[in-house]
Design an enzyme around this catalytic site. Sequence first.
Site, PDB file in Angstrom:
ATOM      1  N   SER A  44       0.761  -1.109  -0.031  1.00  0.00           N
ATOM      2  CA  SER A  44      -0.006  -0.058  -0.111  1.00  0.00           C
ATOM      3  C   SER A  44       0.861   1.124  -0.209  1.00  0.00           C
ATOM      4  O   SER A  44       1.531   1.443  -0.778  1.00  0.00           O
ATOM      5  CB  SER A  44      -1.129  -0.096   1.219  1.00  0.00           C
ATOM      6  OG  SER A  44      -1.677   1.047   1.185  1.00  0.00           O
ATOM      7  N   HIS A  45       0.659   2.199   1.080  1.00  0.00           N
ATOM      8  CA  HIS A  45       1.385   3.301   1.097  1.00  0.00           C
ATOM      9  C   HIS A  45       2.867   3.295   1.621  1.00  0.00           C
ATOM     10  O   HIS A  45       3.604   4.294   1.896  1.00  0.00           O
ATOM     11  CB  HIS A  45       0.445   4.192   1.880  1.00  0.00           C
ATOM     12  CG  HIS A  45       0.167   3.585   3.329  1.00  0.00           C
ATOM     13  ND1 HIS A  45      -0.347   2.401   3.493  1.00  0.00           N
ATOM     14  CD2 HIS A  45       0.651   3.614   4.573  1.00  0.00           C
ATOM     15  CE1 HIS A  45      -0.774   1.922   4.707  1.00  0.00           C
ATOM     16  NE2 HIS A  45       0.167   2.945   5.272  1.00  0.00           N
ATOM     17  N   ASP A  85      -2.413   6.339  -3.504  1.00  0.00           N
ATOM     18  CA  ASP A  85      -1.204   5.782  -2.806  1.00  0.00           C
ATOM     19  C   ASP A  85      -0.586   4.822  -3.654  1.00  0.00           C
ATOM     20  O   ASP A  85      -0.922   4.584  -4.899  1.00  0.00           O
ATOM     21  CB  ASP A  85      -1.742   5.046  -1.349  1.00  0.00           C
ATOM     22  CG  ASP A  85      -2.691   4.034  -1.608  1.00  0.00           C
ATOM     23  OD1 ASP A  85      -3.288   3.840  -2.749  1.00  0.00           O
ATOM     24  OD2 ASP A  85      -2.842   3.104  -0.664  1.00  0.00           O
ATOM     25  N   ASP A 127      -1.067   1.369  -3.955  1.00  0.00           N
ATOM     26  CA  ASP A 127      -1.868   0.603  -4.799  1.00  0.00           C
ATOM     27  C   ASP A 127      -3.242   0.898  -5.214  1.00  0.00           C
ATOM     28  O   ASP A 127      -4.078   0.428  -5.766  1.00  0.00           O
ATOM     29  CB  ASP A 127      -2.063  -0.813  -4.025  1.00  0.00           C
ATOM     30  CG  ASP A 127      -2.738  -0.614  -2.597  1.00  0.00           C
ATOM     31  OD1 ASP A 127      -2.657   0.327  -2.266  1.00  0.00           O
ATOM     32  OD2 ASP A 127      -3.509  -1.324  -2.240  1.00  0.00           O
ATOM     33  N   ASP A 167      -5.646   2.600  -3.938  1.00  0.00           N
ATOM     34  CA  ASP A 167      -6.986   2.365  -3.132  1.00  0.00           C
ATOM     35  C   ASP A 167      -7.526   3.654  -2.198  1.00  0.00           C
ATOM     36  O   ASP A 167      -8.411   4.023  -1.859  1.00  0.00           O
ATOM     37  CB  ASP A 167      -7.361   1.068  -2.290  1.00  0.00           C
ATOM     38  CG  ASP A 167      -5.943   0.908  -1.182  1.00  0.00           C
ATOM     39  OD1 ASP A 167      -5.275   1.771  -1.296  1.00  0.00           O
ATOM     40  OD2 ASP A 167      -6.232  -0.145  -0.736  1.00  0.00           O
ATOM     41  N   ARG A 168      -6.138   4.533  -1.893  1.00  0.00           N
ATOM     42  CA  ARG A 168      -6.477   5.368  -1.043  1.00  0.00           C
ATOM     43  C   ARG A 168      -6.526   7.032  -1.648  1.00  0.00           C
ATOM     44  O   ARG A 168      -6.163   7.245  -2.990  1.00  0.00           O
ATOM     45  CB  ARG A 168      -5.383   5.850  -0.069  1.00  0.00           C
ATOM     46  CG  ARG A 168      -4.939   4.743   0.804  1.00  0.00           C
ATOM     47  CD  ARG A 168      -3.933   4.854   1.938  1.00  0.00           C
ATOM     48  NE  ARG A 168      -3.811   3.907   2.907  1.00  0.00           N
ATOM     49  CZ  ARG A 168      -3.431   4.212   4.120  1.00  0.00           C
ATOM     50  NH1 ARG A 168      -3.085   5.355   4.386  1.00  0.00           N
ATOM     51  NH2 ARG A 168      -3.550   3.112   5.027  1.00  0.00           N
ATOM     52  N   LYS A 219     -11.492   0.030  -1.314  1.00  0.00           N
ATOM     53  CA  LYS A 219     -11.711   1.376  -1.251  1.00  0.00           C
ATOM     54  C   LYS A 219     -11.044   1.602  -2.692  1.00  0.00           C
ATOM     55  O   LYS A 219     -10.402   1.001  -3.177  1.00  0.00           O
ATOM     56  CB  LYS A 219     -11.080   2.086   0.038  1.00  0.00           C
ATOM     57  CG  LYS A 219      -9.559   1.692   0.136  1.00  0.00           C
ATOM     58  CD  LYS A 219      -9.191   2.400   1.337  1.00  0.00           C
ATOM     59  CE  LYS A 219      -7.621   2.166   1.748  1.00  0.00           C
ATOM     60  NZ  LYS A 219      -7.608   0.949   2.578  1.00  0.00           N
TER      61      LYS A 219
HETATM   62  C1  G16 Z   1      -5.538  -0.471   5.395  1.00  0.00           C
HETATM   63  C2  G16 Z   1      -6.923  -0.967   5.499  1.00  0.00           C
HETATM   64  C3  G16 Z   1      -7.609   0.138   5.786  1.00  0.00           C
HETATM   65  C4  G16 Z   1      -7.154   0.613   7.019  1.00  0.00           C
HETATM   66  C5  G16 Z   1      -5.670   1.212   6.967  1.00  0.00           C
HETATM   67  C6  G16 Z   1      -5.436   1.760   8.186  1.00  0.00           C
HETATM   68  O1  G16 Z   1      -5.397   0.291   4.335  1.00  0.00           O
HETATM   69  O2  G16 Z   1      -7.300  -1.554   4.126  1.00  0.00           O
HETATM   70  O3  G16 Z   1      -9.080  -0.390   5.866  1.00  0.00           O
HETATM   71  O4  G16 Z   1      -7.997   1.666   7.386  1.00  0.00           O
HETATM   72  O5  G16 Z   1      -5.142   0.130   6.749  1.00  0.00           O
HETATM   73  O6  G16 Z   1      -4.786   0.878   8.947  1.00  0.00           O
HETATM   74  P1  G16 Z   1      -4.006   0.866  10.272  1.00  0.00           P
HETATM   75  O7  G16 Z   1      -4.651   2.040  11.005  1.00  0.00           O
HETATM   76  O8  G16 Z   1      -4.230  -0.238  10.895  1.00  0.00           O
HETATM   77  O9  G16 Z   1      -2.419   1.014   9.702  1.00  0.00           O
HETATM   78  P2  G16 Z   1      -4.259   0.083   3.236  1.00  0.00           P
HETATM   79  O10 G16 Z   1      -4.367   1.434   2.273  1.00  0.00           O
HETATM   80  O11 G16 Z   1      -2.960   0.189   3.978  1.00  0.00           O
HETATM   81  O12 G16 Z   1      -4.451  -0.968   2.583  1.00  0.00           O
END
Ligand code: G16
Length: 542
Positions: A114-115, A278, A280, A282-283, A377
């Site tokens: 992800s990010h 981000d 991937d 989704d953000r 998302k």
């Molecule tokens: C993932 C989840 C999200 C979550 C986020 C933050 O996002 O898919 O639903 O809100 O992590 O998680 P945390 O607060 O536990 O770091 P992503 O974009 O990283 O896949």
Amino acid sequence: MPEIRIVSTRPFPGQKPGTSGLRKKVAVFAQPHYLENFVQAVFDSIGDIAGKTLVVGGDGRYHNRAAIQTILKMAAANGFGRVMVGQGGILSTPAASAVIRKYRTFGGIILSASHNPGGPTEDFGIKYNIPAGGPAPEAVTEAIHARSEAISEYRIVTAADLDLDRPGEQRLGAMTVEVFDPVADYADLMESLFDFAAIRAAFKAGFRMRFDAMHAVTGPYAVEILERRLGAPAGTVMNGVPLEDFGGGHPDPNLVHAHDLVEALSGEGAPDFGAASDGDGDRNMVLGRDFYVTPSDSLAVLAANATLCPGYKAGLKGIARSMPTSAAADRVAEKLGIPVFETPTGWKFFGTLLDAGKATLCGEESFGTGSDHVREKDGLWAVLMWLNVLAARKQSVADIVTAHWREFGRNIYSRHDYEGIDAKAADGLMEHLRGLDLKGKRLGAYGVAVNDDFAYTDPVDGSVSRKQGIRVVFDDGSRIVYRLSGTGTEGATLRVYIERFEPDPARQDIDPQAALADLIVIARDLAEIEARTGRTEPTVIT
Ligand code: G16
């Protein structure tokens, strides 16, 4: 026929998917058998895969291609009939969800952290998405983890690497590998939901935007949709070429890491609208000229304006948000007379609600917004929904959000992150908070109405998830929430979420840090943040 090898292996500790899949350093994933064990644990846990179709792709980060070659060879050895791979190994997370659903496949494997940053010394990740297109629910991730702890062998074929850049079909033993255009299906889906003609007309009339792809996966999607299909001028998409190390940056669309975009959107003569996505895809982060829209407000504004978009003309069935997300969307739901659902953090918790038709829009404070069009998302979806609303209302972002506050009141909100703190200290801090019993007590000017560790019972399947964040809710509805991140790979990250409702229009146009100052002090003192972590200030404030 390539030979199927059965390789003996031993379990690796800690192959436990977090908030969204298994995320570790590249060096961890690259060690012999590590990825293979996890993939075999997935294949062993998801039912009868013989002859089925799997979707595979990732955000293009370092190790993506090598991991895909391994997964293809293991899929062939385990009896999949077909694997659909995004060309070049590329597939954004929402596009993967869309393709999994459109072609009624047996789910997919998405490679992303992800990010988190990418590169040889940075992060990698893997997750399995179910046939409905969403992240595997806890029951499945727990089964995968349990299997990973008992694994003794995995299956893989011996074969040359496949050409991931050549569109079309190739054979791998009895299995077909189809390399497909990762953008087309997704772009078509977006075109079916939003008023592309109105957005195109706005660009033609001089509306200007910048989209920061942060050298991550959305570059090709944004160029196709914004510049080709919607006619935005070339250069609208910044940092549009996906790079294995994201150009050395954090592909995290927030005010700190998307600073190029924030700069581009400030001052006179800045574009009307800015957005970033981000690693991937989704953000999303949304900006107006000199104006930042919090993700919680973005969900509320999109919900209030959804019927302006063709795909949501019929209205919303309900709204779902994660617990730490502000209650701004709740006020919209109340006015629309539709239900609102409060779930634990993690997009996977929205899946049952979307499948059951209980919610149409979902959102999280962590820069996540989406709808029932897929089961992830969706960053570009949110950008297009904003574009549709802006084209229909012909007002600025700031005017739309400010008018929203005037109508519904403002949930003033901020998240303070303490990144990379000692994991033991973080656990100790959470245990300390769990041990407090604050109900009925006073903290500064506030009386405590609710103090618990959030637990959630899924209204569709009845599954229960506990320990999802410490809540301190005050008599006037203000809140402090504490959780540890489930997505990091180094130490621990403490997240503190602070919120206060402001109904008075004369007091709404205020800097959140100033408006929340007394609650911020209470939050720090209560958790003994400085004494326990040595940190006097958060690393990131959003
Ligand atoms: C993932 C989840 C999200 C979550 C986020 C933050 O996002 O898919 O639903 O809100 O992590 O998680 P945390 O607060 O536990 O770091 P992503 O974009 O990283 O896949």
